[in-house]
Design an enzyme around this catalytic site. Sequence first.
Site, PDB file in Angstrom:
ATOM      1  N   SER A 128      33.687 -33.956  85.069  1.00 46.15           N
ATOM      2  CA  SER A 128      33.098 -33.018  85.021  1.00 46.15           C
ATOM      3  C   SER A 128      33.074 -32.249  83.716  1.00 46.15           C
ATOM      4  O   SER A 128      32.177 -33.014  82.715  1.00 46.15           O
ATOM      5  CB  SER A 128      33.542 -31.777  86.007  1.00 46.15           C
ATOM      6  OG  SER A 128      32.927 -30.508  86.243  1.00 46.15           O
ATOM      7  N   HIS A 129      33.570 -30.823  83.420  1.00 46.47           N
ATOM      8  CA  HIS A 129      33.521 -30.194  82.400  1.00 46.47           C
ATOM      9  C   HIS A 129      33.999 -29.908  81.499  1.00 46.47           C
ATOM     10  O   HIS A 129      34.038 -30.176  80.319  1.00 46.47           O
ATOM     11  CB  HIS A 129      32.828 -28.863  82.811  1.00 46.47           C
ATOM     12  CG  HIS A 129      34.918 -28.101  83.185  1.00 46.47           C
ATOM     13  ND1 HIS A 129      35.028 -28.471  84.679  1.00 46.47           N
ATOM     14  CD2 HIS A 129      35.323 -27.446  82.811  1.00 46.47           C
ATOM     15  CE1 HIS A 129      36.743 -28.667  84.441  1.00 46.47           C
ATOM     16  NE2 HIS A 129      37.077 -27.185  83.515  1.00 46.47           N
ATOM     17  N   ASP A 172      27.119 -28.592  83.698  1.00 44.98           N
ATOM     18  CA  ASP A 172      28.484 -29.275  82.319  1.00 44.98           C
ATOM     19  C   ASP A 172      28.268 -30.771  82.884  1.00 44.98           C
ATOM     20  O   ASP A 172      26.896 -31.465  83.208  1.00 44.98           O
ATOM     21  CB  ASP A 172      29.390 -28.515  83.632  1.00 44.98           C
ATOM     22  CG  ASP A 172      29.946 -28.989  85.116  1.00 44.98           C
ATOM     23  OD1 ASP A 172      28.513 -29.439  85.849  1.00 44.98           O
ATOM     24  OD2 ASP A 172      30.276 -29.325  85.375  1.00 44.98           O
ATOM     25  N   ASP A 210      29.072 -32.940  84.608  1.00 50.76           N
ATOM     26  CA  ASP A 210      28.589 -33.230  85.826  1.00 50.76           C
ATOM     27  C   ASP A 210      27.648 -33.338  86.858  1.00 50.76           C
ATOM     28  O   ASP A 210      27.193 -33.593  87.926  1.00 50.76           O
ATOM     29  CB  ASP A 210      30.140 -34.183  87.278  1.00 50.76           C
ATOM     30  CG  ASP A 210      30.406 -33.249  87.024  1.00 50.76           C
ATOM     31  OD1 ASP A 210      30.559 -32.293  86.853  1.00 50.76           O
ATOM     32  OD2 ASP A 210      31.062 -32.892  88.744  1.00 50.76           O
ATOM     33  N   ASP A 247      27.340 -29.676  88.230  1.00 54.20           N
ATOM     34  CA  ASP A 247      27.818 -29.646  89.793  1.00 54.20           C
ATOM     35  C   ASP A 247      27.898 -28.295  89.143  1.00 54.20           C
ATOM     36  O   ASP A 247      27.665 -26.710  90.080  1.00 54.20           O
ATOM     37  CB  ASP A 247      29.059 -29.635  90.838  1.00 54.20           C
ATOM     38  CG  ASP A 247      30.226 -29.812  89.436  1.00 54.20           C
ATOM     39  OD1 ASP A 247      29.948 -30.061  88.349  1.00 54.20           O
ATOM     40  OD2 ASP A 247      31.316 -30.693  90.222  1.00 54.20           O
ATOM     41  N   ARG A 248      27.983 -27.326  87.457  1.00 57.23           N
ATOM     42  CA  ARG A 248      28.087 -26.185  88.033  1.00 57.23           C
ATOM     43  C   ARG A 248      27.162 -25.257  86.616  1.00 57.23           C
ATOM     44  O   ARG A 248      25.915 -26.487  86.025  1.00 57.23           O
ATOM     45  CB  ARG A 248      29.652 -26.033  86.408  1.00 57.23           C
ATOM     46  CG  ARG A 248      30.685 -25.970  86.904  1.00 57.23           C
ATOM     47  CD  ARG A 248      32.230 -26.044  85.647  1.00 57.23           C
ATOM     48  NE  ARG A 248      33.317 -26.180  86.382  1.00 57.23           N
ATOM     49  CZ  ARG A 248      34.346 -25.632  85.772  1.00 57.23           C
ATOM     50  NH1 ARG A 248      33.891 -24.976  84.707  1.00 57.23           N
ATOM     51  NH2 ARG A 248      35.113 -26.062  86.247  1.00 57.23           N
ATOM     52  N   LYS A 278      28.728 -27.607  94.814  1.00 56.06           N
ATOM     53  CA  LYS A 278      28.511 -27.620  94.230  1.00 56.06           C
ATOM     54  C   LYS A 278      27.495 -27.860  93.322  1.00 56.06           C
ATOM     55  O   LYS A 278      27.008 -29.225  92.973  1.00 56.06           O
ATOM     56  CB  LYS A 278      29.138 -26.043  93.345  1.00 56.06           C
ATOM     57  CG  LYS A 278      30.090 -27.283  92.110  1.00 56.06           C
ATOM     58  CD  LYS A 278      31.635 -26.481  91.433  1.00 56.06           C
ATOM     59  CE  LYS A 278      31.978 -26.653  90.673  1.00 56.06           C
ATOM     60  NZ  LYS A 278      33.513 -27.491  91.225  1.00 56.06           N
TER      61      LYS A 278
HETATM   62  C1  G16 Z   1      36.493 -27.894  90.179  1.00 50.66           C
HETATM   63  C2  G16 Z   1      36.728 -28.090  90.956  1.00 50.66           C
HETATM   64  C3  G16 Z   1      36.125 -26.183  91.533  1.00 50.66           C
HETATM   65  C4  G16 Z   1      36.846 -25.705  90.875  1.00 50.66           C
HETATM   66  C5  G16 Z   1      37.561 -25.515  89.680  1.00 50.66           C
HETATM   67  C6  G16 Z   1      38.127 -25.029  88.659  1.00 50.66           C
HETATM   68  O1  G16 Z   1      35.630 -27.555  88.955  1.00 50.66           O
HETATM   69  O2  G16 Z   1      35.624 -28.746  91.760  1.00 50.66           O
HETATM   70  O3  G16 Z   1      36.413 -26.555  93.330  1.00 50.66           O
HETATM   71  O4  G16 Z   1      36.922 -23.891  91.108  1.00 50.66           O
HETATM   72  O5  G16 Z   1      37.630 -27.741  89.290  1.00 50.66           O
HETATM   73  O6  G16 Z   1      39.450 -25.143  88.922  1.00 50.66           O
HETATM   74  P1  G16 Z   1      40.872 -24.780  88.392  1.00 50.66           P
HETATM   75  O7  G16 Z   1      41.241 -23.451  88.499  1.00 50.66           O
HETATM   76  O8  G16 Z   1      41.995 -25.587  89.103  1.00 50.66           O
HETATM   77  O9  G16 Z   1      41.075 -25.882  87.183  1.00 50.66           O
HETATM   78  P2  G16 Z   1      34.843 -28.861  88.095  1.00 50.66           P
HETATM   79  O10 G16 Z   1      33.238 -28.348  87.983  1.00 50.66           O
HETATM   80  O11 G16 Z   1      35.646 -29.575  87.287  1.00 50.66           O
HETATM   81  O12 G16 Z   1      34.895 -30.201  89.089  1.00 50.66           O
END
Ligand code: G16
Length: 542
Positions: A112-113, A276, A278, A280-281, A375
Amino acid sequence: MIRIIATNPYSDQRPGTSGLRKKVPVFQQPHYLANFVQSVFDCVEGRQGAILVVGGDGRYFNREAIQITLKIAAANGFARIIFGRSGFLSTPAASNVIRQRKAIGGLVLSASHNPGGPDGDFGVKFNIANGGPAPEGFTEAAYARSKVIDAYRILEAPDVDIDSLGETQLQDSVVEVIDPVADYQALMEKLFDFDRIRELFRGGFRFSFDAMGAITGPYGVAIFEKALGAPAGCVLNAVPLPDFGGHHPDPNLVHAAHLYNAAMRADGPDLSAASDGDGDRNLIIGKSCFVSPSDSLAVIAANAHLAPGYAGGIAGVARSMPTSGAADRVARKLGVNMCETPTGWKFFGNLLDAGMVTICGEESAGTGSSHVREKDGVWAILMWLNILAVRRMSVLDLMRAHWAEYGRNFYVRHDYEEIDADRAADLMKSLRARLPALTGQSIQGSRIAKADEFEYLDPVDGSLSSNQGVRILFEDESRIVFRLSGTGTVGATLRVYLEMFEADQSRHGLDVSDVMAPLAAKASLLADIPGYTGRSAPDVVT
Ligand code: G16
């Protein structure tokens, strides 16, 4: 030929908030990825003859990981394995393909990010047949399996050509390489008023979208520039690179500070946005106006009916617990459902499947809807463009009008990154131990109305998720939430979420950090943040 490879289990393959995330060298250990992929497949009932989707954000190690994944999938009886050309398929696009092609699920190869490159992060996430992240019951089963696995199945075959569209036979399975953008773009064209947005651009609307060297570059060029007529070049860092060009592909005010700075200038774009790693953000910044993800969720909920795909209204809104209550106020006014879930998109899946909610969002820059089960960054940006194309006002004026109608939930998140994991656990433990005594106490002049740890009873399947963050709720409706991140790969990250409601319109224009400073001081004192983390200030403020 299918080979059975003997292996030893690894003990650290427990998925976090969003799949298994580790440093690339961890994934490069012998059999590490194969062990996890086989452990996941062992938990997929009915995989024989089923369709599997493989998504990915093109980060370092993706090309190797795809080949391993394809060969293990073929050896495990999947009849068809679908993935995007060159291994590119954003997380929301993968969710869409799973749903449209009636796949049994999908593996998304992404962290992801998190940063990429040889020393960056890699990750694997499993999505189920509804297109959404696997629920905790599944990920815990995969983890349990990974702790005892002693062999995996893999096809002995030459590497598959992943860069050419079309189908190839891999023993008894068909491997299908698809255009990563086409189906997704078709879905967006159904949901949003492309003609109206085209008109907005024709009228000189200034737009800038930073794909951050990650997966949404091709989506941005195809949709914003080619289909909607935004000026060529408005998509920045449009080519997905294995190390994201050295960028940290997290669309926040730290890693996309250049967008913020440009947006604050008098000649800045009318709308600046980013996504981000992938896809989704999302990040939304109007001229002279950053829109917090919590406010963005509220604005989208209030205005979704302006987009054709939502013209009939919405069934409800869901948000993660640490996300501000701004959307709750909209839901109340609309008279629709409002659900509060733990952090993690996986908790929205049941609510969306049951038709209880239409729009979901999280403070962590995630917004989406029932169109997929993830998302969706590009979706959120299109939604904003559609709203602005109809309402014909600046983002700043839109926010002012929204706050005037609903009041303003001032909001900020402080992150303390890469802190010692044991000290972070101790901080949470100490807070938990004091929870019963905190209710009724005053801290720096504010009385605590309630102090608890959030737990969630899923209204659809009855599952219970405990320990989902410590909440300190004050009598004046302000709130502090403490939680440890579930997506980091080094040490621990403490997240402190601060929220304060302001009904008085004359105060809506105040500076967020000034407004939140007293609450931040209370948080620091309550949890003894300097004592446990050794830090006097957060590393990231979003
Ligand atoms: C992931 C989850 C999200 C979550 C985020 C933050 O995002 O898919 O639903 O809100 O992590 O998680 P944390 O606060 O535990 O770091 P992504 O974009 O990384 O897949």
